[in-house]
Each structure stands twice: as C-alpha cells, then as structure tokens.
Motif scaffolding. Structure first.
Motif: not given
Length: 250
Positions: A11-40
């Motif tokens: 679930t780790q994701t970082s706004k500076f590392q541009n991970n676009n991690n689709p699993f990040s919201f499983l840790k924090d419901p707001t973490a999906v806001l760090m994604s700037d692309k659609r991802s699966i």
C-alpha cells in the motif's frame, strides 16, 4: 476485514515518486488522491507457503474531475474457509492541505460446515499536510458481523489507525502506522521505500504486532511496474508475493 495493514509494503505510495499505486487506498482512503493516472493492478501471495492461506487482489483507480475513485475485489483462503470482498473508495480534496475519503467494503465469509457470514464495513479517513513533505492521516473503520445469512445477528466493532508519511527526498520515503484493533494491543508498522536509477525501487518494513518483516524489490518499465515481496515470520516462515501494475494516462 482485509485491509492489509500488517503488510504495508503493497500500500505504500508517495506523491513525489509518482507510484500511481492502485492498492494504496487499502491503507488510507485518501491515498488515491496521489495518483495522477488511471491504473490497474493484480497482487497475490501465499501466506507461509500454505495453499489454504492464499490471498489475491485485483484493484483499479480512476481519477476524474469530481475526485478520485478506486475499486477492488479481494479473495482470501481455500476450499474450507474463504473470504470474498468487494471494496469501493472515493476521495476528494477539501483544500490544499486537507482531504477526505471513504471506503466501503462488503465481505462474504465461508465458514466450516457450509456456514456463511456477511460482513459490512466502512472506513472514514482524513489526510492533513503538515508541511510540503510531511503528512498524517487518521482512519476509523467500523464494521458489522452478521453471524448467519439466515438469521441476522450483528456485532459492531471499530478499528482505529493513524498514518505518518514523510518524503525525505524525491527518492526516499518513510511511512509509519499505529493500528489499534478492537480488543487487541496496539500495533506499530514502520517501513521505507527508496528509488534508485529511476526504474528500480526497494522497500523494507516490519510490524510489531505480529512480529513480521517484509522486503521488496520492484522494477518500473514504461507504464508497468513489477514488484516481488517476501515477508518473514520467525515461527511461521516466509510469505512470497507478486504484484503487477499498469498505468494509463488520462
């Protein structure tokens, strides 16, 4: 409820590392806001190398003008006992320094002797930027246990956790989670992620509550990312996992 907090590497994701991690919201419901692309992404693991403890997740996030949404289907277990879940998450920026997200989960559990149990839950989370590189989020999970599908008998439980994330540099990221589950001792989860040569990253972390550590190595290839993880428990053994993520520009 399957929120994967004890193995926070996925679930780790970082706004500076541009991970676009689709699993990040499983840790924090707001973490999906760090994604700037659609991802699966698809992810699977075999807990302690036991077939009946296998775990699989298919996740998808979808940024749009109204906010950002994410969905996932989750399967854990084997023939005699298994859990099947559907999760939906929505998050929205309140202003430049705060955001809110809510995650809904429905879970059907098959117990022994063909008994089944329905679990419904919701996670409400708020994220606050303390500085440009430091942020914290507070999450509250409330869920109901329905002991039998033929006769409703519910038990309400609540979990609480707090995340603290620090982007030391554009390549080095630290995360911590303090988890307090119902009638259990607090669990501290620490981890870091480091990018080098832009296309390779590593992760390491541990969970004090279950005395388990994990280490990952990942490779970014254009719009795809492959990550191999191995968790280790001193008594129960190792848990290998693999995830594949693909991104698509909006």
């Amino acid at each position: 409820m399957s929120l994967l907090l004890n193995n926070s590497g996925i679930t780790q994701t970082s706004k500076f590392q541009n991970n676009n991690n689709p699993f990040s919201f499983l840790k924090d419901p707001t973490a999906v806001l760090m994604s700037d692309k659609r991802s699966i992404g698809c992810w699977g693991e075999r807990n302690y190398l036991l077939k009946d403890l296998s775990h699989f997740i298919l996740a998808f996030n979808y940024p749009n003008r109204l906010g950002k949404m994410a969905m996932a289907v989750d399967y854990f277990g084997g023939v005699n006992y298994n859990e099947s879940s559907f999760l939906f998450d929505y998050a929205h920026h309140l202003n430049d320094k705060s955001s809110i997200g809510i995650l809904f989960q429905s879970q059907l559990v098959k117990l022994v002797q063909h008994q089944k149990e329905l679990r419904l839950g919701a996670v409400l989370g708020g994220n606050f930027m303390l500085s440009e590189k430091l942020s914290t989020s507070i999450c509250l999970n409330n869920y109901l246990y329905n002991s039998s599908l033929s006769g409703f008998s519910s038990i309400s439980k609540t979990d609480f956790w707090c995340n603290l994330d620090y982007n030391v540099t554009n390549s080095f990221y630290l995360s911590s989670t303090l988890l307090k589950q119902n009638n259990q001792t607090p669990n501290l989860i620490l981890g870091f992620m480091y990018h080098f040569r832009k296309k390779i990253f590593i992760k390491y972390g541990f969970s004090s509550g279950i005395n388990q550590m994990y280490a990952s190595v990942g490779f970014a290839l254009n719009n795809m990312r492959l990550e191999i993880t191995n968790s280790f428990h001193p008594k129960l053994g190792i848990t290998p996992s693999l995830s594949i993520v693909t991104n698509k520009s909006q």
